[in-house]
Scaffold this active site. Structure first.
Site, PDB file in Angstrom:
ATOM      1  N   HIS A  75       0.819  -1.065   0.042  1.00 30.80           N
ATOM      2  CA  HIS A  75      -0.005  -0.095  -0.080  1.00 30.80           C
ATOM      3  C   HIS A  75       0.682   0.924  -0.138  1.00 30.80           C
ATOM      4  O   HIS A  75       2.357   1.566   0.414  1.00 30.80           O
ATOM      5  CB  HIS A  75      -1.058   0.240   1.489  1.00 30.80           C
ATOM      6  N   ASP A 329       4.303  -4.935   3.280  1.00 31.62           N
ATOM      7  CA  ASP A 329       5.549  -4.725   3.386  1.00 31.62           C
ATOM      8  C   ASP A 329       6.325  -6.360   3.558  1.00 31.62           C
ATOM      9  O   ASP A 329       6.612  -6.649   3.152  1.00 31.62           O
ATOM     10  CB  ASP A 329       6.177  -3.948   4.382  1.00 31.62           C
TER      11      ASP A 329
END
Ligand SMILES: *[C@@H]1O[C@H](CO)[C@@H](O)[C@H](O)[C@H]1NC(C)=O
Ligand SMILES: *[C@@H]1O[C@H](CO)[C@@H](O)[C@H](O)[C@H]1NC(C)=O
Ligand SMILES: *[C@@H]1O[C@H](CO)[C@@H](O)[C@H](O)[C@H]1NC(C)=O
Ligand SMILES: *[C@@H]1O[C@H](CO)[C@@H](O)[C@H](O)[C@H]1NC(C)=O
Ligand SMILES: *[C@@H]1O[C@H](CO)[C@@H](O)[C@H](O)[C@H]1NC(C)=O
Ligand SMILES: *[C@@H]1O[C@H](CO)[C@@H](O)[C@H](O)[C@H]1NC(C)=O
Length: 470
Positions: A75, A329
């Site tokens: 994101h 991540d």
């Protein structure tokens, strides 16, 4: 009015000056300032920056064209999480707005926290030059320019997002950027639940059964340099009582500030060396908690590594040319571990910074970070046969795949890529003890919805939204 001759004379002077200037100016700057940018030293907290790599051209050589792309993007830039936010607020409460601060903190009385409402914790940012929503949109437009030839302008193209609020919003903005006026009709957003019961059919698989997390659990969020920073700020302001933990929170706050604002005075409160230390705190965290330092992470990442290998071997005709995926991540770092990319030769030391460390988070998963696998279709050249090749691109920089660099643009022949990847993939289902009832492989790239109903959010963003399905 100047006579024509005067005018011509003036012009010739200008051009003579122009050329003499360009002869003495340097076509290549000799200044690198040791490559330093704070953008590379706040771990995964702050704005996106491209990877520093080896100078290989991002565009494929003239003998090749990309014919399939498989991307996974974290994101975009966001506000801190609620738990980090709580730590930041606790540290901020040690600073009294009525006290006139001195020295490095002199700006404090004119500063206000950039999270105006706790509801924004967890959310993508929407203001400033590094806004997360802007990152998604801009990235979409850039990939349209780069990969637009892989969409015929007519087909409905699926995209996949894990079921987390800010991830879904990133996917949507990326889609608006990529498809432009055609987003509402030609993108088909699929939302894949983050639930553990999705087993291997997930963008966010987990390995609770077999974690190797002892080192991760024992990691500290402070470094010796943080004590020096605390001492400096306290000495400038008698009565102030900051410690190393507070410095960690203030530096975290500084790095997130840029996600919402055009500048952060907090960044200059800390020295370049202190930022280097702060970055390493994050490298350790990713390495031991979501990367190759946790032996189960390779198994987690093998789900995506294996399924993408299948796509590459099927090629764009059998399935699709475009696979845009969105997650976090800590879903990207296991994939790199499974592929053996950027794994240091030795475990990262806990008591010092190993300068030259390939596992530098700012070059791996900054906010908006993404890992792109390109399949190249190449003509014969003096050094390579016609055929299919693979290139791995991390944050827009080419990362050579092990020693397999014989192809055009230092790419790896698909056949050789396949052999290497197959030879190193662990067994996710067995190693992570996926329950019998849960899916054993990733199949949403083949079985997807072509409906557009999830392309837009229906309703407002709930306070501190985390998992979400819409
Ligand atoms: C810049 O940083 C990259 C990655 O850390 C490194 O490989 C490269 O040698 C550095 N270049 C210079 C000029 O410092
Ligand atoms: C894409 O958008 C353009 C501009 O609005 C429109 O002319 C075109 O018909 C659209 N294509 C499809 C497949 O809907
Ligand atoms: C596919 O569409 C169905 C029906 O609208 C919906 O219930 C489901 O959640 C969608 N699946 C995905 C992965 O988006
Ligand atoms: C710093 O102070 C806080 C209380 O404000 C405390 O919780 C924390 O443990 C302290 N950290 C260190 C390293 O002493
Ligand atoms: C690899 O992927 C294929 C298809 O995508 C799947 O059938 C197979 O079970 C997967 N293997 C592993 C070990 O996950
Ligand atoms: C939006 O949500 C509301 C209530 O949750 C529902 O009644 C409505 O049908 C939804 N609209 C669309 C376009 O999905």
């Amino acid at each position: 009015m100047a006579p024509l001759t005067t005018l011509l004379y003036a012009l010739s002077i200008t051009s003579a000056l122009g050329s003499s200037v360009s002869e003495s100016s340097k076509p290549f700057s000799q200044e690198f300032r040791d490559n330093y940018s704070v953008l590379k030293h706040y771990g995964g907290n702050g704005p996106y920056s491209e990877r520093r790599s080896y100078g290989i051209d991002r565009d494929p050589p003239a003998s090749c064209a990309v014919d399939q792309v498989i991307m996974i993007k974290r994101h975009g830039e966001r506000y801190p999480s609620p738990s980090l936010g709580a730590g930041i607020e606790k540290t901020l409460s040690k600073l009294d707005p009525k006290t006139k601060y001195q020295g490095d903190l002199a700006f404090f009385n004119d500063w206000s926290y950039y999270v105006p409402n706790k509801c924004l914790y967890n959310a993508e940012t929407s203001s400033g030059p590094y806004a997360g929503l802007l990152d998604g949109y801009t990235h979409g437009t850039e990939y349209r320019a780069r990969y637009g030839h892989l969409w015929d302008g007519d087909a409905i193209v699926p995209m996949w997002s894990s079921g987390y609020g800010r991830v879904i919003e990133t996917a949507r903005k990326f889609g608006e950027g990529f498809f432009g006026y055609n987003y509402s009709t030609n993108a088909a957003l699929n939302i894949i639940s983050e639930s553990e019961s999705m087993g291997a059919n997930s963008l966010t698989p987990v390995c609770y059964a077999n974690r190797d997390s002892a080192t991760c659990d024992g990691l500290s969020n402070t470094m010796p340099q943080f004590k020096v920073a605390a001492e400096r700020l306290n000495a400038q302001n008698p009565g102030l009582d900051l410690n190393a933990t507070d410095v960690y929170y203030l530096m975290s706050m500084a790095s997130f500030e840029l996600n919402a604002r055009a500048s952060s005075k907090w960044i200059d409160v800390f020295t370049q060396d202190e930022w280097v230390s702060f970055g390493y705190v994050h490298d350790l965290n990713y390495y031991y908690c979501a990367g190759p330092g946790d032996k189960s992470m390779s198994a987690v990442g093998s789900v995506y590594a294996n399924a993408s290998l299948t796509l590459l071997n099927e090629g764009p005709q059998k399935t699709n040319p475009l696979f845009f995926n969105f997650a976090h991540d800590t879903n990207i770092t296991p994939i790199l571990a499974a592929l053996g990319l950027l794994t240091p030769e030795e475990d990262l030391p806990l008591d010092r910074i190993p300068f030259g460390n390939p596992y530098s988070t700012g070059d791996i998963v900054p906010q908006g970070g993404h890992f792109t696998i390109e399949r190249l279709s190449c003509d014969k050249t003096a050094i390579s046969d016609a055929g299919s090749y693979v290139r791995l691109v991390l944050n827009e920089a080419v990362v050579p795949f092990h020693q397999c660099t014989s192809g055009p643009g230092y790419s790896c022949p698909l056949e050789e890529y396949t052999t290497i990847v197959k030879g190193r993939l662990p067994d996710f289902v067995g190693q992570c003890k996926v329950p019998h009832k849960d899916p054993k492989s990733l199949n949403f790239w083949w079985k997807y919805n072509s409906t557009t109903e999830l392309n837009y959010r229906n309703g407002s963003v709930p306070c501190q939204e985390a998992e979400a399905q819409r």
